[in-house]
Write a protein that holds these residues in place. Sequence first.
Motif, PDB file in Angstrom:
ATOM      1  N   SER A   1      -4.477   0.370  11.177  1.00 17.82           N
ATOM      2  CA  SER A   1      -5.359  -0.171  12.223  1.00 17.82           C
ATOM      3  C   SER A   1      -5.482  -1.669  12.003  1.00 17.82           C
ATOM      4  O   SER A   1      -5.202  -2.148  10.904  1.00 17.82           O
TER       5      SER A   1
ATOM      6  N   LYS B   1     -10.646   2.151   9.355  1.00 14.22           N
ATOM      7  CA  LYS B   1      -9.800   3.169   8.708  1.00 14.22           C
ATOM      8  C   LYS B   1     -10.274   3.514   7.302  1.00 14.22           C
ATOM      9  O   LYS B   1     -10.164   4.663   6.884  1.00 14.22           O
TER      10      LYS B   1
ATOM     11  N   GLU C   1       6.504   1.205  -1.060  1.00 12.65           N
ATOM     12  CA  GLU C   1       6.452   0.226   0.031  1.00 12.65           C
ATOM     13  C   GLU C   1       5.572  -0.909  -0.446  1.00 12.65           C
ATOM     14  O   GLU C   1       4.730  -0.731  -1.322  1.00 12.65           O
TER      15      GLU C   1
ATOM     16  N   ALA D   1       3.956  -5.046   1.097  1.00 11.56           N
ATOM     17  CA  ALA D   1       3.942  -6.056   2.159  1.00 11.56           C
ATOM     18  C   ALA D   1       2.965  -7.166   1.804  1.00 11.56           C
ATOM     19  O   ALA D   1       2.048  -6.963   1.000  1.00 11.56           O
TER      20      ALA D   1
ATOM     21  N   VAL E   1      -0.004  -9.015   3.403  1.00 13.56           N
ATOM     22  CA  VAL E   1      -0.929  -8.794   4.528  1.00 13.56           C
ATOM     23  C   VAL E   1      -2.089  -9.781   4.389  1.00 13.56           C
ATOM     24  O   VAL E   1      -2.712  -9.856   3.318  1.00 13.56           O
TER      25      VAL E   1
ATOM     26  N   TYR F   1       0.230  -6.332  -1.143  1.00 21.28           N
ATOM     27  CA  TYR F   1      -0.283  -4.961  -1.240  1.00 21.28           C
ATOM     28  C   TYR F   1       0.907  -4.032  -1.418  1.00 21.28           C
ATOM     29  O   TYR F   1       1.977  -4.269  -0.845  1.00 21.28           O
ATOM     30  N   GLY F   2       0.735  -2.955  -2.159  1.00 16.44           N
ATOM     31  CA  GLY F   2       1.828  -2.001  -2.301  1.00 16.44           C
ATOM     32  C   GLY F   2       1.354  -0.638  -2.776  1.00 16.44           C
ATOM     33  O   GLY F   2       0.312  -0.517  -3.440  1.00 16.44           O
TER      34      GLY F   2
ATOM     35  N   ASP G   1      -3.871   4.210   3.364  1.00 10.40           N
ATOM     36  CA  ASP G   1      -4.526   3.192   4.195  1.00 10.40           C
ATOM     37  C   ASP G   1      -3.693   1.933   4.006  1.00 10.40           C
ATOM     38  O   ASP G   1      -3.876   1.186   3.042  1.00 10.40           O
ATOM     39  N   ILE G   2      -2.714   1.744   4.907  1.00  7.21           N
ATOM     40  CA  ILE G   2      -1.748   0.651   4.717  1.00  7.21           C
ATOM     41  C   ILE G   2      -1.494  -0.066   6.047  1.00  7.21           C
ATOM     42  O   ILE G   2      -1.925   0.408   7.097  1.00  7.21           O
TER      43      ILE G   2
ATOM     44  N   GLY H   1       4.100  -1.643   5.946  1.00  5.42           N
ATOM     45  CA  GLY H   1       4.183  -0.605   4.912  1.00  5.42           C
ATOM     46  C   GLY H   1       4.455   0.758   5.531  1.00  5.42           C
ATOM     47  O   GLY H   1       5.201   1.570   4.975  1.00  5.42           O
TER      48      GLY H   1
ATOM     49  N   ARG I   1      -7.756 -12.393   9.947  1.00  4.80           N
ATOM     50  CA  ARG I   1      -7.668 -10.962  10.224  1.00  4.80           C
ATOM     51  C   ARG I   1      -7.720 -10.682  11.731  1.00  4.80           C
ATOM     52  O   ARG I   1      -6.962  -9.851  12.238  1.00  4.80           O
TER      53      ARG I   1
END
Length: 215
Positions: A15, A21, A77, A79, A81, A86-87, A108-109, A113, A155
């Motif tokens: 989201s 989320k 995965e 990325a 963000v 984050y992974g 929650d990605i 990802g 964001r």
Amino acid sequence: MSGAAPPVQLVILCSPSGAGKTTLARRLLQDPDLPGIHFSVSHTTRPARDGEVDGRDYHFVDEALFRSTLEADGFAEHATVHGNLYGTSVEEIDRIRAIPGARAVIFDIDVQGADQLVERYPRALRIFILPPSLAVLEARLRDRGTETDEDLALRLGNAVGEVERYDTFDHIIVNDDLDEAHDRLKSAIRGHGPGREAGVAVAEALLAQWKEARA
Ligand code: ADP
Ligand code: 5GP
């Protein structure tokens, strides 16, 4: 007759930031109707917010550790963000799969990802959470009070790119009333609706609002 344990279902929640989320994922974990659900704890280089607990909300790591894990193929995965890394570690997925009675794992990605996880695990269920409107999204992010003005703007600025990807998801859930969104999410995980139809109109309305604001 005994048989092999059923495979653990992978459930990806995406989201725009602030749509809810994390709130919905936490509720799923507490719902007694859905036993055996686990949350995939990601690694991130983002600093912890007040109240976040290392190992529960995220594994908070520095960039050197993140990059060495990446080089060792330790992420399923990953990325960048909103300016942070984050992974999802392979170890985290294996850990949850090994839990007796585990039925589903919630990720929650972000959308980058999600693409990588789907490539790796094509049967993963993809669920997109939308806010009811742009104004509500902004108000939720502001009221959460966890971001600086600069990060909040980043964001919100990134939100449109995420919503543009809604059509690659199996289900679209509008998080207006929290109980209703929770019920729809539960149905999706159990293999029933809500599908995408109801969410498409909201996604298109959000995209139109952005377009108008930019014009
Ligand atoms: P995300 O994980 O998508 O960034 P959060 O779960 O942190 O979003 O939710 C953002 C804020 O909105 C939080 O303060 C949360 O309590 C609030 N929130 C989430 N869902 C709802 C809802 N249905 N109604 C009102 N507030 C909500
Ligand atoms: P936040 O900083 O608000 O916790 O998360 C910011 C964004 O990063 C959210 O879209 C969240 O879903 C995403 N995110 C959290 N963990 C991961 C992860 O392991 N991989 C990817 N690709 N994104 C993540």
